[in-house]
Motif scaffolding. Structure first.
Motif, short mmCIF file in Angstrom:
data_model
loop_
_atom_site.label_atom_id
_atom_site.label_comp_id
_atom_site.label_asym_id
_atom_site.label_seq_id
_atom_site.Cartn_x
_atom_site.Cartn_y
_atom_site.Cartn_z
N VAL A 120 0.92 -1.18 0.02
CA VAL A 120 0.07 -0.04 -0.15
C VAL A 120 0.92 1.50 0.11
O VAL A 120 1.62 1.37 0.86
CB VAL A 120 -1.03 0.07 1.29
N PRO A 121 0.71 2.17 -0.97
CA PRO A 121 1.58 3.45 -0.99
C PRO A 121 1.29 4.47 0.21
O PRO A 121 0.37 4.10 1.19
CB PRO A 121 1.19 4.17 -2.18
N VAL A 122 2.27 5.23 0.38
CA VAL A 122 1.93 6.06 1.48
C VAL A 122 1.12 7.30 1.37
O VAL A 122 1.15 7.70 0.42
CB VAL A 122 3.43 6.86 1.85
N PRO A 123 0.27 7.40 2.24
CA PRO A 123 -0.67 8.52 2.19
C PRO A 123 -0.29 9.91 1.89
O PRO A 123 0.77 10.28 2.56
CB PRO A 123 -1.60 8.30 3.33
N PRO A 124 -0.92 10.62 1.10
CA PRO A 124 -0.43 11.87 1.25
C PRO A 124 -0.93 12.87 2.21
O PRO A 124 -1.78 12.47 2.96
CB PRO A 124 -1.34 12.57 0.03
#
Length: 383
Positions: A120-124
């Motif tokens: 899961v990518p890092v949240p903005p």
């Protein structure tokens, strides 16, 4: 000489001339027996009611095509077989593909969770600024990007409950696809008895409402054909072509995207909400040639309903979009996948009948002719 009045077999109570208590009890018993038989019959039929109703709607909507093909081929049996086979290919095959695609996607997601390959990518950071829920969403997303196993263990009770519901839905979709198959087969058998069934329906409507009842029956027939061909039929065609094009270009989850397109087209919104993001994704991830070709093939799907509806709809579609939307939502919530198609048709019929009934100067027996069959609705031999 005064003659005695003629005797009757009616039992009278005293000199008042009213029916006796025994006659009243007899009438009540008869009504009770009829009511009991009717309730019993409805109880026996109720498990198959939705399948039979959908089969009847398919038979009414597709009879013009059946009649035209039968005249062309010179064989009604062959026409019925070809129409039934086409329905199975156009209606059941896409639904089966959607169900299989959904099951495969769910299985792939579970496999990636099991082997730890899901990332899961890092949240903005701007998510924190969202009111009320921003901090919570950012915290949960950050945990998923850093340690998804910890998040899954924390949410395990909720995921187990949701997973059981999802599996139940997958199983129900399979049963509903089978119901579609049975409905199409029953509709194929109804074609052969169309004249007799149309005459029975016309007599029944005439006994209830006279010529006005027959007019309402004709109006219901025309509405079924308009909505089934001009709304459901066009939506199925758009969804089928969309799934086919997306599958040719290996777009992820083509069945799920086609199903969303189907729903959006039925409720008269159109496929743009789904296909525009797909086209943007294609230009961002594909080479120039495939992205251009995919765009060229998807653009006609935006306007196909504007071309097909004037051909398929016998008269201007008078049903408001809100009625169709309520029919889609209510039918899906009440009867599942069949309700997605059954709901807007039934609610459109009810809407049109109520509108005609509310106009005191309306004449429902004078509806515009159907250009596909050159008839005025429901006639024996021309249903």
């Amino acid at each position: 000489m005064v003659e005695d009045p003629p005797r009757t077999n009616t039992i009278r109570d005293g000199t008042s001339g009213s029916p006796s208590i025994e006659a009243k009890i007899t009438d009540i018993a008869r009504i009770g027996i009829v009511g009991l038989l009717a309730y019993w019959a409805l109880t026996l039929i109720s498990p198959f009611a939705i399948i039979l109703i959908w089969a009847a709607i398919l038979a009414v909507a597709l009879f013009p095509a059946y009649a035209r093909l039968g005249r062309l081929l010179g064989s009604r049996r062959l026409s019925s077989f070809l129409i039934t086979l086409t329905c199975l290919a156009v209606i059941v095959a896409p639904l089966t593909a959607i169900a299989i695609s959904f099951a495969e996607g769910l299985q792939a997601l579970l496999a990636r969770l099991a082997d730890g390959s899901l990332r899961v990518p890092v949240p903005p950071d701007y998510i924190r600024e969202w009111p009320v829920v921003g901090e919570r969403i950012h915290a949960a997303w950050s945990m998923a990007s850093g340690n998804i196993e910890a998040l899954l263990s924390k949410l395990e009770p909720s995921l187990m409950q949701a997973g059981s519901k999802v599996l139940g839905k997958v199983a129900s979709v399979g049963a509903e696809v089978l119901s579609f198959v049975v409905s199409v087969l029953i509709a194929g058998f109804l074609f052969g008895s169309a004249e007799r069934l149309a005459e029975m329906a016309q007599r029944f409507a005439g006994r209830i409402g006279g010529q006005r009842g027959i007019g309402f029956l004709k109006l219901a027939t025309a509405t079924i054909r308009n909505v089934a061909r001009g709304v459901i039929g066009v939506a199925l065609l758009q969804a089928f072509l969309c799934g086919l094009v997306l599958s040719l270009f290996d777009v992820p989850a083509p069945g799920a995207i086609a199903f969303v397109v189907l729903v959006l087209c039925i409720i008269q919104i159109g496929p743009a909400l789904v296909l525009l993001p797909v086209m943007i994704w294609a230009w961002a991830t594909m080479a120039f040639g495939p992205a251009l070709l995919l765009t060229i093939l998807l653009i006609p799907l935006f306007v196909i309903d504007n071309v097909m509806k004037p051909i398929l709809v016998a008269r201007g579609l008078s049903t408001p979009t809100l009625v169709i939307l309520l029919g889609v939502l209510g039918g899906t919530l009440s009867y599942g996948l069949i309700g997605l198609f059954l709901g807007p048709i039934v609610l459109s019929v009810v809407h049109d009948l109520l509108m005609v009934w509310a106009r005191s100067d309306a004449a429902p027996d004078k509806i515009p002719p159907d250009p596909a069959t050159h008839d005025t609705g429901l006639e024996p031999g021309n249903i």
